[in-house]
Scaffold this active site. Structure first.
Site, PDB file in Angstrom:
ATOM      1  N   HIS A  21       0.836  -1.205   0.000  1.00  0.00           N
ATOM      2  CA  HIS A  21       0.000   0.000   0.000  1.00  0.00           C
ATOM      3  C   HIS A  21       0.876   1.263   0.000  1.00  0.00           C
ATOM      4  O   HIS A  21       0.690   2.154  -0.838  1.00  0.00           O
ATOM      5  CB  HIS A  21      -0.911  -0.011   1.224  1.00  0.00           C
ATOM      6  CG  HIS A  21      -1.796   1.188   1.335  1.00  0.00           C
ATOM      7  ND1 HIS A  21      -3.095   1.205   0.892  1.00  0.00           N
ATOM      8  CD2 HIS A  21      -1.566   2.430   1.834  1.00  0.00           C
ATOM      9  CE1 HIS A  21      -3.623   2.398   1.104  1.00  0.00           C
ATOM     10  NE2 HIS A  21      -2.715   3.155   1.687  1.00  0.00           N
ATOM     11  N   GLU A  22       1.821   1.319   0.916  1.00  0.00           N
ATOM     12  CA  GLU A  22       2.661   2.506   1.025  1.00  0.00           C
ATOM     13  C   GLU A  22       3.599   2.641  -0.173  1.00  0.00           C
ATOM     14  O   GLU A  22       3.934   3.756  -0.570  1.00  0.00           O
ATOM     15  CB  GLU A  22       3.457   2.473   2.339  1.00  0.00           C
ATOM     16  CG  GLU A  22       2.606   2.436   3.604  1.00  0.00           C
ATOM     17  CD  GLU A  22       1.610   3.577   3.685  1.00  0.00           C
ATOM     18  OE1 GLU A  22       1.861   4.646   3.083  1.00  0.00           O
ATOM     19  OE2 GLU A  22       0.568   3.408   4.347  1.00  0.00           O
ATOM     20  N   HIS A  25       1.931   4.687  -2.845  1.00  0.00           N
ATOM     21  CA  HIS A  25       2.091   6.129  -2.587  1.00  0.00           C
ATOM     22  C   HIS A  25       3.513   6.583  -2.935  1.00  0.00           C
ATOM     23  O   HIS A  25       3.716   7.585  -3.627  1.00  0.00           O
ATOM     24  CB  HIS A  25       1.832   6.445  -1.115  1.00  0.00           C
ATOM     25  CG  HIS A  25       0.418   6.218  -0.670  1.00  0.00           C
ATOM     26  ND1 HIS A  25      -0.673   6.644  -1.387  1.00  0.00           N
ATOM     27  CD2 HIS A  25      -0.080   5.622   0.453  1.00  0.00           C
ATOM     28  CE1 HIS A  25      -1.782   6.321  -0.745  1.00  0.00           C
ATOM     29  NE2 HIS A  25      -1.446   5.701   0.366  1.00  0.00           N
TER      30      HIS A  25
END
Length: 420
Positions: A21-22, A25
């Site tokens: 997920h990170e 980003h």
């Protein structure tokens, strides 16, 4: 399976879900030219930290998520003001590479002076008064400010989050959840390849004294049709028909020992008015071909997504009690149970959790990715951004409320463990 192995699998699952997920980003922020100061797994005190390039990678104590800290999202911690005495180090081109704010007398090969003018965002210049003479120096775009033993890279405006177009900023935010969706698709794909596809619907168990047992259903029965609707290998279809017919007679046709047997079954309504017959279903399997892997993956993703959205709907409309909610402790406990059941079960649970994480983060709840995207949408419609101070306050309050909810559900988790 040993306890240590289960614990390691739980930790690995958490690490993979948060990291992917990170990373979404992080990668798209870097592509947009944004300075990423920190890539963190977990919150709270640092357990491990190292720096590579412009970014510090950290592992933190509380395993309840992660974050990517981009320049310009929050006010810069280190400030330099006119009248302040500083020391600078220059490179061979005469550009400032290091700006020292303390322990000035211990710095070697530096120029020390009083700040007359400084602009580290736009002009990248620093004017110092040195021995009564005013000297102006260019600042390198990646210069470091050094104070209290730590270095902080400056962030010119074109490296800050807010300097980028709405599209680039939105992409750097939305790609976190998107990476969770992609991971879920890959895991469901792998699951179908490993487990194969069902060729029929078979009753695994029939609970004694329940509606199915009273009607005469037996473990091992293969369900051919219900109310003249062929079931085939469609377990979801059978489940839906049962749930939609509480207290109504249903005509089942089952295969048992090579014979076809008609059985009338009356599902009993539970507290929510949903039909139940007290059975667990499985089925015989075979290897899936390429088409079946793709369609099976699609069905798993769609079915799990509908289930997650339904649970959110029930939560919003008060169909869940506080005691029904679980936090990190409960999630870890359930993950351990799936890990003990076998790899295919753990893959299914990992895919479901990844899908849940992606969907949850897209909800327009302050401090989540969905809320940030909502503010960007408003900015695109208005043609100008929302007041950053107001937006920051909304996210701060939202984060505080989420942490409060996390404490409450974790308290419930602990009580649940103590009470067995």
């Amino acid at each position: 399976m040993s306890t240590i192995e289960v614990v390691l699998k739980v930790i690995l699952l958490f690490f993979v879900l948060v990291t992917i997920h990170e990373w979404g980003h992080f990668y798209f922020a870097k592509r947009a030219g944004i300075l990423v100061r920190e890539f963190a797994i977990g919150f709270g005190p640092k357990l491990f930290s190292y720096k590579k390039g412009e970014t510090r990678y950290t592992l933190r104590l509380l395993p309840i998520g992660g974050f990517v800290r981009m320049a310009g999202e929050d006010p810069e911690i280190v400030q330099v003001n006119p009248g302040q005495t500083v020391a600078i180090k220059l490179n061979t081109a005469g550009e400032i590479t290091h700006l020292y704010l303390d322990q000035l007398n211990t710095r070697a090969q530096v120029i020390q002076g009083v700040v007359e003018f400084i602009d580290l965002e736009w002009q990248l210049t620093l004017t110092l008064e040195v021995d009564g003479e005013k000297l102006t120096f260019p600042v390198h775009p990646r210069a470091m400010m050094v104070t209290k033993g730590s270095e902080t890279q400056i962030a010119p405006y074109n490296r800050q989050f807010g300097s980028k177009s709405v599209g680039k900023r939105a992409l750097s935010i939305v790609m976190g959840p998107v990476m969770n969706f992609l991971l879920a698709i890959v895991l469901f794909f792998i699951l179908i390849m490993i487990t194969g596809v069902f060729t029929n619907v078979k009753l695994d168990t029939v609970d004694p004294g329940k509606a199915g047992d009273k009607a005469g259903l037996k473990a091992g029965d293969i369900v051919i049709s219900v109310n003249n609707e062929p079931i085939g290998e469609n377990r979801e279809k059978l489940t839906t028909l049962i749930q939609q017919n509480p207290n109504k007679k249903m005509s089942w046709l089952v295969e048992r020992g090579g014979s076809t047997i008609p059985i009338d079954v009356v599902p009993l309504a539970d507290d929510a008015g949903t039909g139940k017959v007290g059975i667990k279903i499985s089925g015989d399997k075979r290897s899936a071909n390429a088409s079946e892997v793709i369609t099976g993956t699609y069905k798993q993703v769609v079915g799990s997504t509908i289930g997650i959205l339904t649970s959110f709907k029930m939560l919003i409309f008060g169909q869940f009690k506080m005691d029904d909610l679980g936090g990190p402790v409960r999630t870890a406990q359930v993950t351990a149970e799936f890990a003990r059941m076998g790899m295919s079960y753990l893959i299914f649970w990992a895919a479901t959790l990844s899908l849940y994480l992606g969907i949850f983060n897209l909800l327009p709840i302050p401090a989540l990715d969905g809320s940030r995207l909502l503010f960007m949408g408003i900015e695109a419609l208005r043609g100008k951004p929302v007041d950053p101070n107001r937006e920051s306050m909304v996210h701060f309050v939202g984060f505080a409320l989420l942490m409060l909810l996390m404490v409450a559900v974790t308290y419930n988790d602990i009580l649940r463990l103590i009470n067995g």
